[in-house]
Scaffold this active site. Structure first.
Site, PDB file in Angstrom:
ATOM      1  CG  HIS A   1      88.360  57.993 -21.359  1.00  0.00           C
ATOM      2  ND1 HIS A   1      87.238  57.364 -20.988  1.00  0.00           N
ATOM      3  CD2 HIS A   1      89.414  57.283 -20.750  1.00  0.00           C
ATOM      4  CE1 HIS A   1      87.442  56.242 -20.215  1.00  0.00           C
ATOM      5  NE2 HIS A   1      88.825  56.191 -20.056  1.00  0.00           N
TER       6      HIS A   1
ATOM      7  NE  ARG B   1      84.345  51.819 -20.916  1.00  0.00           N
ATOM      8  CZ  ARG B   1      85.101  52.400 -21.682  1.00  0.00           C
ATOM      9  NH1 ARG B   1      85.271  51.704 -22.659  1.00  0.00           N
ATOM     10  NH2 ARG B   1      85.933  53.250 -21.230  1.00  0.00           N
TER      11      ARG B   1
END
Ligand code: FAD
Length: 612
Positions: free
Chosen positions: A240, A260
């Site tokens: 990740h 995000r």
């Protein structure tokens, strides 16, 4: 320890589900609703599993936030994200069924965030064309697990907590039960069962920097492999892009992609929004080309394309790594993630409460005012136990598997949010598969005492040695090997070196010594879980060496780019009769025409609402 077989506590159930995360609980609910006496066995307490830690949300093409969404677009995104290596049928079932599974959870009491019209709200995540993730703030997994737990317990499933499964038991070829031990007392236990569902989650603890917690040592993959099942796609390990990099004590802890998704941007040490330089050709038509266009997307302009921070995880993780490598990293070797400059403080606290508290408490950073420092962390295993896409049965009759411990569904790279929906869809299908299998059995399989005795002897061996290796140090060595030579980028030389090191480590691990008795003995727990970690690590390294191309989460410095031939092959790992590991290339089936058309089509032909 001298516990005779006859004195070992024994339980009888029709089905034993190993693992109480989302996949295990959903499977158990389905088994129980088929009238089967169903038990869940879990290493930790009920309610403590990775599923509960899931923050961002569950992907399902409900079409609430963007009516252009439908299962076909979800399927297409999943295949593109997985670099077309996904098991076609699993990806189809997942995309078709996940919306229904989310609605079912809602009927069982799950409370998801709402949009102003009162429908389930959906947030954006990397690789998903439209806002698709049903969520509850950044505590979605907690809401899902709470709901499944309440529903399952009220339906009458039995729960055996703080119990580690160690070995699957078989009568000839078919499953007959599970051997394990209670973590507190160290006493052994046998569960007789007609079928077993493996739902043990991932294996992140093989690496040093990981978002995974202590339970994730690959036990289910190893137990299934040892019992004769195949492992598939093991070379694909997801890093990740945004784990915490500082302070060191919390390095690797996840910073949800939801940051995000809610507008957070990535900056290098020069303050440059570097992701615009990393858009791969395949995603260029769907990705904003300038900060202005990305800003319009954030403001809700449907003609604008997604920001490059929402490219797939493999792309973003490698971009951060490259920025660090060329000297544009942050003081602690990552990138800056900034949401303070994009959103007001009230929205950040409302949408991302766990992230706000996580950074305040662990790093003394106020994310409503300051930037976060983030970097790649081992997060998820795309590979795992190979199953039949419809029934979730493995190559071993009576052994089923679902959730993160399985392979195939996500291909070379999983899209964020597709795990929570995977658990629901395939947990449900595994339960259905068990119902059919058990319903067709003519008699009950027997537990054989020599297997139980062997499992018991193997388990106590570290306690019966006077001298030998320390399990904690062996674990550290394993993590060093994986971090050095089987990380985000790999090379043939490094992988060969890792195999040689793992061979030495296996020898050392066979001589591990643990002091004290089996009661309350964490060193003994560590010694037992090391067996699984070493098998899983070896499978990952060997599969990574065989795949001579770079695809998704598997990047080979010596074989750049995707190769068409490899797009037709899976790497499959099996245990040979002499105990060694075989690693083979296996031809993938060609997709049925109706799925190939969707996967490779242009978006325009697919959009048009959930009923398409
Ligand atoms: P888990 O939920 O991992 O449960 C495994 C169970 O198996 C546990 O009960 C464990 O105790 C048990 N177990 C393991 N070994 C044994 C053994 N030997 N004996 C008995 N029991 C055993 N995915 C998304 O889709 N969206 C997200 O927003 C998201 N956020 C995430 C955030 C974090 C911090 C993490 C770590 C993961 C996130 N993921 C997310 C991934 C997702 O949460 C996991 O892939 C998923 O929850 C795995 O579910 P599972 O049911 O397969 O296993």
């Amino acid at each position: 320890m001298s516990e005779s077989i006859s004195s070992i506590q024994t339980f009888d159930h029709d089905v034993v589900v190993i693992g109480a995360g989302g996949a295990g609980l959903r499977a158990a609910i389905e088994c129980s609703s088929h009238g089967l006496d169903t038990a869940v066995v879990c290493k930790s307490l009920l309610g403590k599993a990775h599923t509960v830690m899931a923050e961002g949300g569950a992907a399902a093409a409900l079409g609430h936030t963007d009516p252009r969404d439908n299962w076909k677009v979800h399927f297409r995104d999943t295949m593109r994200g997985g670099k077309f290596l996904n098991h076609w049928r699993m990806a189809e079932l997942h995309a078709r069924c996940s919306s229904e599974c989310i609605r079912e959870l809602e009927e069982w009491g799950a409370v998801f965030d709402r949009n102003p019209d009162g429908y389930i709200n959906q947030r954006s995540f990397g690789g998903h064309r439209y806002s698709r993730l049903a969520h509850t703030g950044d505590r979605t997994g907690l809401e899902i697990l709470r709901t499944l737990q309440d529903h399952g317990v009220h339906q009458g499933i039995h729960v055996h907590q703080e119990c580690t499964a160690l070995r699957l038991l078989k009568e000839s070829d078919r499953i007959s039960g599970v051997f394990g031990y209670w973590r507190d007392s160290g006493r052994f236990v046998v569960f007789r069962a007609k079928a077993v569902v493996m739902a043990t989650g991932g294996a992140g603890k093989c690496w040093r920097i990981t978002s995974n917690s202590w339970e994730y040592t690959g036990d289910g993959m190893e137990m299934a492999y040892t019992a004769g099942a195949e492992l598939i796609d093991m070379e694909f390990t997801q890093f990740h892009p945004t784990g915490m990099v500082w302070p060191l004590s919390v390095r690797g802890i996840l910073v949800t992609e939801g940051v995000r998704g809610e507008g957070g941007i990535l900056l290098n040490s020069d303050g440059e929004r570097f992701m615009f330089r990393y858009t791969p050709d395949r995603f260029r038509d769907e990705t904003a080309a300038s900060p202005e266009e990305a800003h319009r997307w954030l403001e809700g302009d449907k003609s604008a394309r997604r920001p490059p921070e929402l490219l797939t995880r493999d792309v973003v993780a490698k971009a951060i790594l490259e920025e660090v490598d060329v000297g544009h990293g942050t003081p602690h070797g990552g990138a800056f993630l900034d949401i303070a400059g994009q959103r007001d403080a009230e929205l950040i606290k409302r949408k991302l409460p766990s992230m706000y508290h996580q950074f305040r408490e662990l790093a003394e950073v106020d994310i409503t005012k300051e930037r976060m420092e983030v970097g790649p962390t081992l997060h998820y295993m795309m590979g795992g136990i190979a199953v039949d896409g419809e029934t979730q049965m493995t190559a071993v009759p009576g052994l089923f598997a679902c959730g993160e411990c399985t392979g195939g569904m996500h291909g070379a790279n999983r899209l964020g949010g597709n795990s929570l929906s995977d658990l629901l869809v395939f947990g449900w299908l595994a339960g259905k598969g068990v119902g059919v299998y058990v319903g067709g059995l003519a008699d009950s399989p027997q537990v054989l005492s020599d297997q139980v005795e062997k499992a018991r002897r193997d388990a106590v061996a570290p306690l019966n040695r006077d001298d030998g290796a320390n399990p904690y140090l062996v674990h550290e060595e394993l993590q060093d090997i994986m971090n050095k030579d089987c990380n985000i980028v790999r090379s043939g030389d490094g992988l060969e070196r890792a195999i040689a090191e793992l061979n030495k480590l296996k020898e050392k691990a066979s001589r591990i010594q643990v002091s004290g008795a089996s009661q309350y003995n964490p060193a003994w727990h560590e010694a037992l879980s090391l067996r699984s970690m070493i098998v899983v690590a070896e499978a990952v390294v060997r599969a990574a060496l065989v795949r001579q191309e770079s695809r998704g989460a598997h990047t080979r410095l010596d074989f750049e780019g995707e190769c068409d031939e490899w797009g037709k092959l899976n790497v499959v790992v099996r245990k040979k009769s002499d105990g060694s590991m075989s690693v083979n290339k296996v031809e993938r089936g060609t997709p049925p025409d109706h799925l190939a058309v969707i996967a490779y089509s242009s978006l325009d032909s697919l959009e048009g609402g959930v009923h398409v």
